[in-house]
Scaffold this motif. Sequence first.
Motif, mmCIF file in Angstrom:
data_model
loop_
_atom_site.group_PDB
_atom_site.id
_atom_site.type_symbol
_atom_site.label_atom_id
_atom_site.label_comp_id
_atom_site.label_asym_id
_atom_site.label_seq_id
_atom_site.Cartn_x
_atom_site.Cartn_y
_atom_site.Cartn_z
ATOM 1 N N VAL A 1 -9.752 -38.721 -0.895
ATOM 2 C CA VAL A 1 -10.436 -39.003 0.366
ATOM 3 C C VAL A 1 -10.226 -37.875 1.386
ATOM 4 C CG1 VAL A 1 -10.364 -41.487 0.065
ATOM 5 C CG2 VAL A 1 -8.437 -40.333 1.165
ATOM 6 N N GLY A 2 -9.410 -36.903 1.062
ATOM 7 C CA GLY A 2 -9.200 -35.760 1.953
ATOM 8 C C GLY A 2 -8.686 -34.575 1.173
ATOM 9 N N LEU A 3 -9.178 -33.423 1.476
ATOM 10 C CA LEU A 3 -8.765 -32.207 0.770
ATOM 11 C C LEU A 3 -8.728 -31.048 1.759
ATOM 12 C CD1 LEU A 3 -8.205 -30.528 -1.825
ATOM 13 C CD2 LEU A 3 -10.689 -30.276 -2.055
ATOM 14 N N VAL A 4 -7.629 -30.333 1.755
ATOM 15 C CA VAL A 4 -7.477 -29.135 2.588
ATOM 16 C C VAL A 4 -7.185 -27.964 1.661
ATOM 17 C CG1 VAL A 4 -6.178 -27.997 4.412
ATOM 18 C CG2 VAL A 4 -6.601 -30.456 4.535
ATOM 19 N N MET A 5 -7.945 -26.891 1.787
ATOM 20 C CA MET A 5 -7.732 -25.704 0.962
ATOM 21 C C MET A 5 -7.601 -24.478 1.864
ATOM 22 S SD MET A 5 -10.311 -26.324 -2.287
ATOM 23 C CE MET A 5 -9.337 -25.268 -3.353
ATOM 24 N N LYS A 6 -6.690 -23.607 1.497
ATOM 25 C CA LYS A 6 -6.464 -22.397 2.289
ATOM 26 C C LYS A 6 -6.245 -21.211 1.350
ATOM 27 C CE LYS A 6 -3.378 -20.343 5.718
ATOM 28 N NZ LYS A 6 -2.139 -20.540 6.530
ATOM 29 N N ASP A 7 -6.970 -20.141 1.594
ATOM 30 C CA ASP A 7 -6.794 -18.926 0.809
ATOM 31 C C ASP A 7 -5.459 -18.295 1.193
ATOM 32 O OD1 ASP A 7 -6.917 -16.508 -0.523
ATOM 33 O OD2 ASP A 7 -9.013 -16.119 -0.019
ATOM 34 N N ALA A 8 -4.555 -18.200 0.225
ATOM 35 C CA ALA A 8 -3.222 -17.636 0.472
ATOM 36 C C ALA A 8 -3.035 -16.299 -0.233
ATOM 37 C CB ALA A 8 -2.157 -18.627 0.015
ATOM 38 N N THR A 9 -4.138 -15.625 -0.522
ATOM 39 C CA THR A 9 -4.057 -14.331 -1.204
ATOM 40 C C THR A 9 -3.381 -13.309 -0.296
ATOM 41 O OG1 THR A 9 -6.144 -14.846 -2.286
ATOM 42 C CG2 THR A 9 -5.382 -12.567 -2.402
ATOM 43 N N PRO A 10 -2.330 -12.648 -0.776
ATOM 44 C CA PRO A 10 -1.669 -11.642 0.070
ATOM 45 C C PRO A 10 -2.645 -10.529 0.455
ATOM 46 C CG PRO A 10 -0.342 -12.135 -1.880
ATOM 47 C CD PRO A 10 -1.682 -12.774 -2.092
ATOM 48 N N ALA A 11 -2.485 -10.035 1.648
ATOM 49 C CA ALA A 11 -3.320 -8.915 2.093
ATOM 50 C C ALA A 11 -3.014 -7.685 1.258
ATOM 51 C CB ALA A 11 -3.054 -8.628 3.573
ATOM 52 N N PRO A 12 -4.039 -6.882 0.958
ATOM 53 C CA PRO A 12 -3.790 -5.671 0.159
ATOM 54 C C PRO A 12 -2.846 -4.739 0.902
ATOM 55 C CG PRO A 12 -5.985 -5.624 1.150
ATOM 56 C CD PRO A 12 -5.437 -6.997 1.383
ATOM 57 N N PRO A 13 -2.013 -4.017 0.169
ATOM 58 C CA PRO A 13 -1.065 -3.108 0.830
ATOM 59 C C PRO A 13 -1.793 -2.021 1.596
ATOM 60 C CG PRO A 13 -1.143 -2.685 -1.532
ATOM 61 C CD PRO A 13 -1.933 -3.941 -1.297
ATOM 62 N N ARG A 14 -1.240 -1.662 2.715
ATOM 63 C CA ARG A 14 -1.834 -0.592 3.506
ATOM 64 C C ARG A 14 -1.656 0.746 2.796
ATOM 65 N NH1 ARG A 14 0.071 -1.752 9.764
ATOM 66 N NH2 ARG A 14 -0.966 -3.794 10.003
ATOM 67 N N PRO A 15 -2.690 1.576 2.856
ATOM 68 C CA PRO A 15 -2.537 2.895 2.235
ATOM 69 C C PRO A 15 -1.474 3.692 2.965
ATOM 70 C CG PRO A 15 -4.538 2.798 3.566
ATOM 71 C CD PRO A 15 -3.992 1.398 3.509
ATOM 72 N N PRO A 16 -0.751 4.526 2.252
ATOM 73 C CA PRO A 16 0.284 5.330 2.921
ATOM 74 C C PRO A 16 -0.351 6.240 3.964
ATOM 75 C CG PRO A 16 -0.158 6.164 0.706
ATOM 76 C CD PRO A 16 -0.894 4.852 0.836
ATOM 77 N N PRO A 17 0.346 6.467 5.054
ATOM 78 C CA PRO A 17 -0.212 7.347 6.096
ATOM 79 C C PRO A 17 -0.450 8.747 5.555
ATOM 80 C CG PRO A 17 2.131 6.949 6.465
ATOM 81 C CD PRO A 17 1.711 6.013 5.378
ATOM 82 N N ALA A 18 -1.519 9.326 6.027
ATOM 83 C CA ALA A 18 -1.852 10.679 5.587
ATOM 84 C C ALA A 18 -0.746 11.654 5.985
ATOM 85 C CB ALA A 18 -3.183 11.112 6.195
ATOM 86 N N LYS A 19 -0.432 12.538 5.077
ATOM 87 C CA LYS A 19 0.601 13.509 5.370
ATOM 88 C C LYS A 19 0.121 14.486 6.438
ATOM 89 C CE LYS A 19 2.826 13.504 0.822
ATOM 90 N NZ LYS A 19 3.234 14.353 -0.333
ATOM 91 N N LYS A 20 1.002 14.740 7.366
ATOM 92 C CA LYS A 20 0.664 15.711 8.397
ATOM 93 C C LYS A 20 0.615 17.104 7.780
ATOM 94 C CE LYS A 20 2.740 13.166 12.233
ATOM 95 N NZ LYS A 20 3.731 13.212 13.344
ATOM 96 N N PRO A 21 -0.356 17.902 8.191
ATOM 97 C CA PRO A 21 -0.406 19.269 7.643
ATOM 98 C C PRO A 21 0.860 20.033 7.986
ATOM 99 C CG PRO A 21 -1.856 19.035 9.557
ATOM 100 C CD PRO A 21 -1.391 17.657 9.210
ATOM 101 N N ALA A 22 1.309 20.813 7.053
ATOM 102 C CA ALA A 22 2.529 21.581 7.276
ATOM 103 C C ALA A 22 2.326 22.575 8.414
ATOM 104 C CB ALA A 22 2.916 22.323 5.998
ATOM 105 N N GLU A 23 3.344 22.670 9.251
ATOM 106 C CA GLU A 23 3.271 23.632 10.343
ATOM 107 C C GLU A 23 3.309 25.051 9.754
ATOM 108 O OE1 GLU A 23 2.887 23.243 13.546
ATOM 109 O OE2 GLU A 23 2.790 21.048 13.403
ATOM 110 N N PRO A 24 2.424 25.921 10.219
ATOM 111 C CA PRO A 24 2.438 27.285 9.676
ATOM 112 C C PRO A 24 3.759 27.979 9.967
ATOM 113 C CG PRO A 24 1.036 27.149 11.630
ATOM 114 C CD PRO A 24 1.414 25.749 11.267
ATOM 115 N N ASP A 25 4.223 28.735 8.986
ATOM 116 C CA ASP A 25 5.462 29.495 9.140
ATOM 117 C C ASP A 25 5.122 30.855 9.742
ATOM 118 O OD1 ASP A 25 7.876 30.725 9.023
ATOM 119 O OD2 ASP A 25 8.060 30.675 6.839
#
Length: 216
Positions: free
Chosen positions: A109-133
């Motif tokens: 007589v009653g049903l509750v459903m909730k999507d509990a799928t974990p959020a996809p992992p965030r992509p790693p932050p882009a590497k900062k360009p190396a400072e010129p020597d």
Amino acid sequence: MLASLLASLLASTGFVALSLSATARAAAPTTSTAADEATAACEQSARHSLATKSTPPADISFKVAPTVQPSLPSDTQIVLSGEGRWRAADGAHIVRFTCYVDRESFETVGLVMKDATPAPPRPPPAKKPAEPDISHLSMASCESSAVQALKKRWPRVSQITFDSDTRNFRQDSVDHGVLQGRGRARPDAAAPSTFFGFECEIDPHDGRVLKTRVSA
């Protein structure tokens, strides 16, 4: 009163719910047979609800059977909770659900459903360009090499000057850098002053000029 309160609570959470019984009756112990029938009804309702919400219809699989929860005081339903998995075009999903099954008819007589799928992992932050020597960078070495290149291009060149504001150094890798800039020179005594550009390829490890190009 309890069923009405429960319906309001479910609606306020934003979950999907079927109609709840409005009749309040005395609670009764849940026997093994009743629990089995309630479990079957709960799983069937979860499958049906999910099938109507996905295209093509998805089939839910249960890792374990829904579990009977302690009944609320004066409740007339058997309350079960469980978790299942189903696969969609974007991958596997996890769904958590709660069923309210009538003790007499064993209908959900009653049903509750909730999507509990974990959020996809965030992509790693882009590497900062190396400072010129620039510790070994020698402007004078590059400009001296540019002068030699100009003399090969214009043997009678004179009045060579470099514009320091146009200098630009970039390092593409640990082993390669480029120094660019502009200047003015007279190709010969009868010619007007002319702009030229220069580019030196440099080894950042020791500042050695590897190659020089000039353009006019």
